[in-house]
Design a protein around this motif. Structure first.
Motif, short mmCIF file in Angstrom:
data_model
loop_
_atom_site.label_atom_id
_atom_site.label_comp_id
_atom_site.label_asym_id
_atom_site.label_seq_id
_atom_site.Cartn_x
_atom_site.Cartn_y
_atom_site.Cartn_z
N GLU A 62 1.80 6.67 -6.77
CA GLU A 62 0.66 7.49 -7.19
C GLU A 62 0.85 8.96 -6.86
OE1 GLU A 62 -4.07 8.11 -6.02
OE2 GLU A 62 -2.98 6.34 -5.32
N LEU A 63 1.33 9.27 -5.63
CA LEU A 63 1.32 10.65 -5.15
C LEU A 63 2.64 11.38 -5.37
CD1 LEU A 63 -0.63 10.07 -1.81
CD2 LEU A 63 -1.54 10.90 -3.99
N ARG A 67 0.84 -1.20 0.00
CA ARG A 67 0.00 0.00 0.00
C ARG A 67 0.88 1.25 0.00
NH1 ARG A 67 -4.40 2.90 0.81
NH2 ARG A 67 -4.48 4.46 2.47
N ILE A 68 1.93 1.26 0.79
CA ILE A 68 2.82 2.42 0.83
C ILE A 68 3.52 2.60 -0.52
CG2 ILE A 68 4.90 3.38 1.90
CD1 ILE A 68 4.00 2.03 4.50
N ASN A 92 2.43 1.71 -3.40
CA ASN A 92 1.45 2.22 -4.36
C ASN A 92 1.17 3.70 -4.14
OD1 ASN A 92 1.19 -0.30 -5.55
ND2 ASN A 92 -0.56 -0.91 -4.28
N LEU A 93 1.11 4.11 -2.84
CA LEU A 93 0.88 5.54 -2.56
C LEU A 93 2.03 6.40 -3.07
CD1 LEU A 93 -0.60 5.47 1.08
CD2 LEU A 93 -1.74 6.34 -0.97
N VAL A 94 3.25 5.92 -2.86
CA VAL A 94 4.42 6.68 -3.32
C VAL A 94 4.39 6.81 -4.84
CG1 VAL A 94 6.93 6.64 -3.53
CG2 VAL A 94 5.85 6.11 -1.33
N GLU A 101 0.44 6.61 6.52
CA GLU A 101 0.49 5.16 6.34
C GLU A 101 1.78 4.59 6.92
OE1 GLU A 101 -0.86 1.37 5.27
OE2 GLU A 101 -1.86 3.30 5.61
N ALA A 116 -0.58 11.61 3.12
CA ALA A 116 -1.14 10.26 3.08
C ALA A 116 -0.05 9.20 3.22
CB ALA A 116 -1.92 10.05 1.78
N VAL A 117 1.10 9.45 2.61
CA VAL A 117 2.23 8.53 2.72
C VAL A 117 2.77 8.55 4.15
CG1 VAL A 117 4.58 8.05 1.93
CG2 VAL A 117 2.83 8.76 0.28
#
Length: 392
Positions: free
Chosen positions: A10-11, A3-4, A6-8, A169, A165-166
């Motif tokens: 994406e963001l 999840r982290i 993917n967040l990195v 998480e 958000a990163v």
């Protein structure tokens, strides 16, 4: 972790910005009120943090062991809540997140986020990232009367600014690791209390049990001289047991075999019991204790007896100057000597608890060490961000 990742992606696919510490934080030095200022020490309105607070209560704190009066506050300005105290002199490599307005002693530098950056950080993310700052501090010190951090470089140390958000998480994942470690530590403490209970029960004998001076049952002999230089010049596989419970180092020769029990004879750990099986080098700050008749006294029962009798051993020590335990006094220490069947029963019970709460290769200490290593690995991995604009 996915999840982290993917967040990195994406963001912040192009990396994150990094800013120097001095850009992000206002810094202030801690201080200690004059000891002659009775008024400063008479009140308890202001939490005043020292290294003892971190050692006793961990790295996220909302109260201090010692408090001082409002009159001791310079300019009436406390350090702000949600600031981070970083040890920058003496004991280096520690930090704490302080949740309340406070002060600290002069061994700490206080980091308070500047107003323009407050909305861009989760303060617990900064707390976790400061473990990296701790490592930098330990590698960048100057020495005068005591060790201190290179403060010019300290203010240049850079922090990443990943999306919130990163950050959140990452905090969630690392909080889970720290919670698990806290639970294991709590279980270890409970087991230690249980061990103390059973040890007291098993080592409390009725008046009918024979008791003998230690000198009648064992030979007490001082080890040989040892130094750090000797260890450095003669490295090898044999542990050096001297004034502490853990090996001083490892050396290429041994002077002891099959005599695992020792007692620290001088220094801060005077009177503590050591156990080292096999071949090793016994230093001159450690008494070797050899059982004369193993059919009369089991060596492991002797070890547990001496551990239980630590208060009596400490009472025999002299604390004028360098703490010391006189050999003749030690040999007069009276220990219980039940029959061998009772000794073996006691050993069977206490060995299980001893392994559970003290053995670094098994039991809870080993599990805690493994979890801590895993946590540090993932923490370092989670806190490594590509820098925006850096060459690929």
């Amino acid at each position: 972790m996915s999840r982290i990742d993917n967040l990195v992606k994406e963001l912040c696919p192009d990396g994150v910005d990094y800013k120097p510490l001095a850009t992000l934080f206002d810094t202030r030095n801690g201080y200690t009120p004059r000891k002659t200022d009775a008024e400063a020490w008479s009140g308890d309105e202001v939490p005043w943090f020292r290294m003892e607070d971190i050692r006793a209560n961990g790295g996220i704190l909302d109260d201090s062991i010692q408090r001082i009066s409002k009159s001791a506050v310079k300019g009436g300005r406390l350090f702000a809540a949600d600031s981070i105290l970083v040890a920058t002199s003496a004991t280096i490599g520690e930090h704490a997140l302080i949740r309340v307005p406070h002060l600290s002693n002069q061994r700490f530098t206080c980091l308070t986020l500047k107003d323009e950056y407050r909305s861009r950080f989760d303060v617990k993310f900064l707390y976790y990232y400061c473990f990296r700052l701790d490592e930098w501090c330990k590698k960048n010190t100057t020495v005068s009367s005591f060790q201190s951090v290179d403060m010019v470089g300290f203010k240049r140390f850079r922090f990443p600014i990943p999306p919130l958000a990163v950050q959140r998480e990452i905090v969630r994942v690392l909080d889970q690791f720290t919670q698990l470690e806290a639970e294991l530590e709590a279980e270890l403490e409970a087991r230690r209390r249980q061990y103390e209970y059973y040890r007291h029960r098993e080592m409390t004998f009725s008046g009918s049990v024979t008791r003998s001076p230690l000198g009648e049952l064992v030979q007490v002999k001082t080890g040989a001289a040892v130094s750090k230089r000797l260890i450095q010049e003669n490295p090898g596989p044999y542990p050096v047991i001297n004034s502490g419970r853990e090996p001083l180092g490892y050396i290429g020769e041994y002077n002891t075999e099959g005599n695992p029990v020792g007692i620290t004879s001088r220094g801060a750990g005077v009177g503590s019991i050591t156990w080292c099986e096999g071949r090793y080098y016994r230093g001159n700050l450690n008494y070797g204790v050899t059982v004369k008749d193993v059919n009369e006294l089991d060596v492991r029962f002797l070890y547990h007896s001496l551990q239980y009798m630590q208060p009596e051993l400490r009472a025999l020590c002299s604390f004028q100057g360098i703490p010391a335990l006189n050999k003749a006094s030690l040999e007069r220490l009276v220990i219980p000597l039940p029959d061998m069947a009772v000794q073996m029963k006691v050993v069977s019970i206490l060995d299980k608890f001893d392994a559970l709460v003290n053995d670094l290769n098994s039991g809870l200490p080993a599990e805690i060490a493994a979890r801590r290593k895993q946590y540090e690995y993932y923490r370092d991995k989670l806190l490594a961000f590509p820098e925006k604009g850096a060459a690929a």
